[in-house]
Design a protein around this motif. Structure first.
Motif, PDB file in Angstrom:
ATOM      1  N   ARG A  78       0.857  -1.187   0.000  1.00  0.00           N
ATOM      2  CA  ARG A  78       0.000   0.000   0.000  1.00  0.00           C
ATOM      3  C   ARG A  78       0.895   1.239   0.000  1.00  0.00           C
ATOM      4  O   ARG A  78       2.095   1.158   0.255  1.00  0.00           O
ATOM      5  CB  ARG A  78      -0.905   0.019   1.235  1.00  0.00           C
ATOM      6  N   TYR A  79       0.271   2.395  -0.300  1.00  0.00           N
ATOM      7  CA  TYR A  79       1.019   3.651  -0.363  1.00  0.00           C
ATOM      8  C   TYR A  79       0.306   4.728   0.446  1.00  0.00           C
ATOM      9  O   TYR A  79      -0.915   4.888   0.336  1.00  0.00           O
ATOM     10  CB  TYR A  79       1.174   4.127  -1.816  1.00  0.00           C
ATOM     11  N   ASP A  80       1.068   5.451   1.240  1.00  0.00           N
ATOM     12  CA  ASP A  80       0.548   6.608   1.949  1.00  0.00           C
ATOM     13  C   ASP A  80       0.375   7.741   0.940  1.00  0.00           C
ATOM     14  O   ASP A  80       1.358   8.253   0.392  1.00  0.00           O
ATOM     15  CB  ASP A  80       1.509   7.021   3.063  1.00  0.00           C
ATOM     16  N   ARG A 135       3.524   0.959   2.597  1.00  0.00           N
ATOM     17  CA  ARG A 135       2.889   0.326   3.751  1.00  0.00           C
ATOM     18  C   ARG A 135       2.798  -1.172   3.469  1.00  0.00           C
ATOM     19  O   ARG A 135       2.189  -1.586   2.486  1.00  0.00           O
ATOM     20  CB  ARG A 135       1.490   0.917   3.984  1.00  0.00           C
ATOM     21  N   LEU A 207      -3.808  -3.048   6.498  1.00  0.00           N
ATOM     22  CA  LEU A 207      -2.883  -2.012   6.045  1.00  0.00           C
ATOM     23  C   LEU A 207      -3.651  -0.766   5.622  1.00  0.00           C
ATOM     24  O   LEU A 207      -4.732  -0.847   5.043  1.00  0.00           O
ATOM     25  CB  LEU A 207      -2.059  -2.524   4.864  1.00  0.00           C
ATOM     26  N   THR A 208      -3.090   0.370   5.916  1.00  0.00           N
ATOM     27  CA  THR A 208      -3.681   1.637   5.479  1.00  0.00           C
ATOM     28  C   THR A 208      -3.045   2.071   4.168  1.00  0.00           C
ATOM     29  O   THR A 208      -1.996   1.561   3.762  1.00  0.00           O
ATOM     30  CB  THR A 208      -3.469   2.726   6.543  1.00  0.00           C
ATOM     31  N   GLY A 209      -3.668   3.048   3.515  1.00  0.00           N
ATOM     32  CA  GLY A 209      -3.121   3.586   2.274  1.00  0.00           C
ATOM     33  C   GLY A 209      -3.809   3.022   1.053  1.00  0.00           C
ATOM     34  O   GLY A 209      -4.758   2.230   1.139  1.00  0.00           O
TER      35      GLY A 209
END
Length: 271
Positions: A78-80, A135, A207-209
């Motif tokens: 994942r990516y912020d 992430r 996971l966030t993002g």
């Protein structure tokens, strides 16, 4: 250590990243070429557009297009989004700063080197900001020696980009410089990617993002809008034509030829 695959999508992502780098570099070079023939606000506008094309499209977008092929076995990626967008601001700002420094005196190699150092360190910062935006269920670490080498590559690539932006004029030279800059930007990215290693740490929390498909769509849309806008502006604005030396000087009419001596022939009387 987890297995890292830089090319999980095959050759598609490195080829696409190279093309994006070339397009962004070419647009930036055309814009900075237009800036040479402009003055005042128009000059600043072309340099700003060139910084956005090189920094935003040629470097930032290239990084994340290449990252679409990045995978770590055993964990999703994942990516912020906020940190990812902050990297865009950094990339554009450092290219603009480098252009501003190097344009002060294009004839001095030290000034060009200073601009390239500032820009290169900023580009490396943007790269590792993008990596910090990852992430995943694991902890990333970096090899210090490879990180230092990637910063050096970034400085060299930035110096080449600034030199080309301030000295290239003809379309053929712009095309050649853009292709070379694409290689330099891609090499800088993948050199930096070799520094990372991941140790998996399973966790139950989600996971966030944003994942890659959700990141790809706005990236492609944003890149397309920027590219079309830049092409429109460059095509709409006529290319500056440098005046020939002495063209503005008044043309003096040719001096009249001096009259020659007048000979009067005496005619004898009676003829």
């Amino acid at each position: 250590m987890a297995h890292i695959d830089q090319f999980s999508a095959g050759p598609v992502t490195p080829i696409a990243a190279y093309l994006v780098a070339c397009v962004g570099s070419a647009l930036g070079l055309v814009c900075t070429t237009r800036a040479h023939g402009a003055h005042g606000w128009a000059r600043r506008r072309w340099f700003a557009l060139g910084a956005f094309a090189i920094g935003g499209t040629g470097i930032w977008a290239t990084h994340f297009v290449a990252m679409l092929g990045f995978a770590v076995v055993g964990t999703p990626i994942r990516y912020d989004v906020a940190l990812t967008l902050a990297g865009l601001v950094v990339a554009v700002a450092v290219v603009g700063a480098g252009l501003s420094i190097a344009a002060r005196d294009t004839g001095r190699p030290l000034v060009l080197a200073a601009g390239g150092t500032v820009t290169g360190c900023g580009i490396a910062t943007m790269h590792y900001m993008g990596m910090a935006a990852l992430r995943m269920r694991g902890h990333a670490s970096y090899a210090p020696g490879t990180v230092a080498l990637s910063v050096m590559v970034a400085v060299v690539a930035a110096t080449i980009a600034l030199y080309a932006a301030l000295n290239v004029r003809s379309l053929g030279s712009i095309a050649g410089a853009a292709l070379a800059m694409g290689v330099a930007v891609g090499g800088m990215h993948y050199m930096g990617m070799t520094a990372i290693s991941v140790r998996l740490a399973p966790a139950d929390a989600p996971l966030t993002g944003a994942d890659s498909p959700h990141l790809l769509l706005p990236l492609v849309i944003g890149l397309t809008v920027c590219t079309v806008t830049a092409l429109f502006l460059v095509g709409w604005h006529p290319a500056p034509v440098e005046d020939d030396e002495g063209e503005d000087e008044a043309v003096e009419p040719p001096a009249p030829e001096a009259a020659g001596p007048v000979t009067i022939e005496r005619i004898p009387a009676g003829e």
